[in-house]
Structure formats: C-alpha cells, structure tokens
Design an enzyme around this catalytic site. Structure first.
Site, PDB file in Angstrom:
ATOM      1  N   LYS A 133      32.914  50.392  41.366  1.00 39.40           N
ATOM      2  CA  LYS A 133      33.347  49.274  42.206  1.00 39.40           C
ATOM      3  C   LYS A 133      34.245  49.787  43.316  1.00 39.40           C
ATOM      4  CE  LYS A 133      37.237  49.042  41.873  1.00 39.40           C
ATOM      5  NZ  LYS A 133      38.281  50.069  42.236  1.00 39.40           N
ATOM      6  N   TYR A 218      39.587  43.210  41.044  1.00 36.96           N
ATOM      7  CA  TYR A 218      39.713  42.872  39.613  1.00 36.96           C
ATOM      8  C   TYR A 218      40.221  41.445  39.439  1.00 36.96           C
ATOM      9  CZ  TYR A 218      39.034  47.764  38.341  1.00 36.96           C
ATOM     10  OH  TYR A 218      38.504  49.015  38.157  1.00 36.96           O
TER      11      TYR A 218
END
Ligand code: NAD
Length: 363
Positions: A133, A218
């Site tokens: 990510k 996140y």
C-alpha cells in the site's frame, strides 16, 4: 470470496478463528503440497525487517527470489537466504522471470510511484502480484496494474495486513453485528514524526503525497471497514509548519467523510509528530475502538461496556502472504484485490482535491 471487512458471513467465519485465539489462517488447513514461491521486489526496510522474516514463519510461502538494483544487497540476501543466482533479478531483467518456475508471486515493496512499473513487468512474466500500500499514486496507474494482471490471468492483491489482524476484525464484528447499535461516527488518526529529510517519502514524485498516502490510508481503511460503506463526499484541510522539509507534500492533513447512511468520519494524519494511532467508533448505545490500532504488534482497545479488546498477537505479514498463497493454490479470489487498492487511491485523490480547493468533493 469477498472481504471479511465487507461480507458478514465471511467475516464471522474468520472472526470465529480470531476469537478462539487460533492463528487466523491455515489453522485448519492441511500441509500444502507445495509452497508458493515469493520474489521480493525492493529490498528496503519493510522487506528486510518484516516481510523476509514473515516468510520464514509462513505456512504456504517461501522466499524464492529477489529483485534489487543494488548488487551488494543481492550478495547479502543470496548468502542469508540461500537464493540461487538464477532467481536474483534487477528491475531491468524481470521479464526473464517468465522462465523461472520457482517464482509464483512478485511482492512489490518499492516506493509508491514505482509499484505499477514492477507489478506490470511481473504480470507480463506470468507472475501473480502482491503489492504494498498505497497501490500507486494515481487512479490511472492503479487501473493499468489491474488491467495487466487481468490480461495475464494472474491475481493482484494489495498488502492490507490489517484485514488479517484479529483485533481489527473484532471491531468489524462489533460494527456489523451492531453490538452497540448502529454506527453514528468514526474518528481515526495515524501519524508519526518523520526523520531523514532526504527520504523518498518526502518527494512527491516517488511518494505521490505525504502522510495521507503513507499512513493516513490506514485510518481511511478503518473508516471503510468499520462502516462497511463507501464515502459519498469528502472535505479536507492540509497544513505545514515547516515549508522547507515539507515543500513537496502536506505535513498534516485532517479530513471528513460522509457515508451514505449518514455516518460522519473524521480523520487526521501527520509527519509532524508522534502519538496518533487510533480509531474510535461511536454507536447508538456505546462506543469501541483501538489504540494503538495499526501497529505490527500490541494492538488493543476498549469498549464502553468496560470490556477490553486484546486478542493475541500474530504475524500480520505471514497471515497476509499465507492467505494469498492459498488463494493461488485453491484458485479463489483474494479478499484484498487491486480494486480495493484503487478505491482508496480514488478517495485519497478526492481528499487532496478537497484540501487544494477548499471545497467538498463528491465521490
Ligand atoms: P524503503 O525506502 O526502506 O525501501 C524501498 C526500496 O526500494 C529500497 O530497497 C530502495 O533501494 C528501492 N528502490 C528502488 N528504486 C528506488 C528509487 N528510485 N528511489 C528510492 N528507492 C528505490 O521503503 P519501505 O519502508 O520498505 O517502503 C516500501 C513500500 O512498502 C512503500 O510502498 C510503503 O508504503 C510500503 N510499506 C508498507 C508497510 C506496511 O505496514 N504494510 C510498512 C512500511 C512500508
């Protein structure tokens, strides 16, 4: 299989294992006939200190190869992990992987803006792709990765390790089962004081953005998996107190998102200071949350009824890779596909636009 972060039935299946304190994945599975061979592409901090050690702990995976632009690293890794010369590549020789049956998956762990380049080379060489990510730095590049893997008939997964983490899964259960009633509001934040001013994370051409792309993602993920919905609009403010260090990217960013059912989410992320690592979900009859919420270890939380959320630690990277290996072995889709990575990048681009224009952006 859909994501347990979205599908209630699949979630319950996974969370039962989590609640029982068993390893999430592979606990009930037979020994694999063969282990899936992973080649790590980009041998920086994450590969060295997390992913390579996790491969040693995994049940269905093995470290089969490396891709690096630094010959000295190649020599070190070859000696440490007994990697044969024919499985050592640089970024220009990745096409030759097509002839190497030892490598099933390329795990892309390079700076964000270089993910598509290696992912596409890997897919063209016939390899499945697991990509860190954020998936990439633009919607277009994410789509190119999805298209390349689809064309090559190979799977593409994004390294969303918290989709395999028991305490995060438990909070998704509390939300989905409405244990405290329907959700009203979510607050989430993740940031840290960044060091070396010369690192690629501060260079927009390589990072695509600042803390939002790196760790704010996140908090954004938490908002999406707790609500189980996709946001319909975003607003945001980005600031900096150090125009030299953060000349290219935001230092601190706060954003708000509205979900279709009316849930309001407020997030913040920073490279300016330590200490932000949490989410809280407020519901009709109480609240719950985690702090720290996103670490590799020691994730824990509380509930408004006085109970704690503290399920046993596990290796999130091993679980993530074992799951991908099982998807390949059993020919079933990953719960963290490229489309999931693309959704986050789309939302982050809208957050940046909202911060730049001062206007809410509809999604
Ligand atoms: P890092 O800087 O430690 O490693 C990056 C690697 O890429 C280095 O080995 C470097 O040599 C290589 N590289 C290749 N081309 C490069 C170039 N042009 N410029 C700079 N480096 C180049 O970074 P990292 O912390 O290992 O992060 C790598 C990726 O992993 C990023 O996408 C990051 O977002 C992601 N990450 C994910 C987690 C997680 O918890 N899932 C944690 C940290 C990092």
């Amino acid at each position: 299989m859909k994501s347990p972060f979205v599908s209630r039935r699949d979630f319950l299946k996974t969370s039962t294992l989590a609640v029982a304190g068993l390893p999430l994945l592979g606990a009930l599975a037979a020994e694999p006939k063969r282990k899936i061979g992973f080649a790590l592409c980009g041998l920086g901090n994450l590969s060295t200190h997390q992913i390579a050690p996790a491969l040693q702990q995994s049940q269905f995976c093995r470290l089969a190869g490396i891709v690096t632009g630094t010959p000295a690293k190649a020599a070190r890794w070859k000696a440490q992990y007994n990697i044969p010369d024919r499985s050592i590549y640089n970024y220009d020789t990745m096409a030759q992987m097509a002839d190497n049956p030892d490598i099933d998956v390329v795990y892309v762990v390079t700076p964000n803006a270089l993910h598509a380049e290696s992912a596409i080379k890997a897919a063209k060489a016939g390899k499945h792709v697991l990509c860190e990510k954020p998936m990439e730095v633009s919607v277009e590049k994410c789509q190119q990765m999805i298209d390349a893997c689809r064309e090559a008939k190979r799977q593409l997964a994004i390294g969303y390790r918290l989709h395999f983490e028991p305490n995060n899964l438990e909070c998704v259960r509390l939300a989905r089962e409405k244990v405290f009633g329907g959700l009203k509001s979510i607050k989430a934040g993740f940031g840290f004081a960044i060091g070396d001013p010369k690192q690629w994370r501060l260079n927009k051409a390589l990072s695509g953005g600042g803390p939002m792309m790196d760790v704010g993602i996140y908090a954004l993920q938490a908002m999406r998996y707790l609500s189980g919905q996709e946001p319909v609009s975003v607003s945001a403010i980005a600031t900096t107190t150090d125009k030299v260090k953060f000349r290219d990217i935001e230092e601190t960013l706060a954003w708000q998102m509205k979900f279709p059912g009316g849930i309001l989410a407020s997030g913040n992320t920073t490279y300016g200071f330590d200490g932000n690592n949490f989410f809280t979900a407020q519901a009709e009859r109480g609240s719950f949350g985690l702090e720290p919420a996103y670490n590799y270890h020691g994730i824990q939380g509380t509930r408004s009824d006085g109970k704690t959320i503290e399920l046993p630690d596990m290796n999130q990277f091993a679980a993530e890779m074992d799951d991908f290996a099982q998807c390949i072995l059993e020919n079933r889709p990953t719960r963290v596909p490229g489309e999931e990575g693309l959704r986050d990048v789309k939302i982050m681009m809208a957050i940046y636009e909202a911060a730049r224009t001062g206007q809410a952006v509809n999604l």
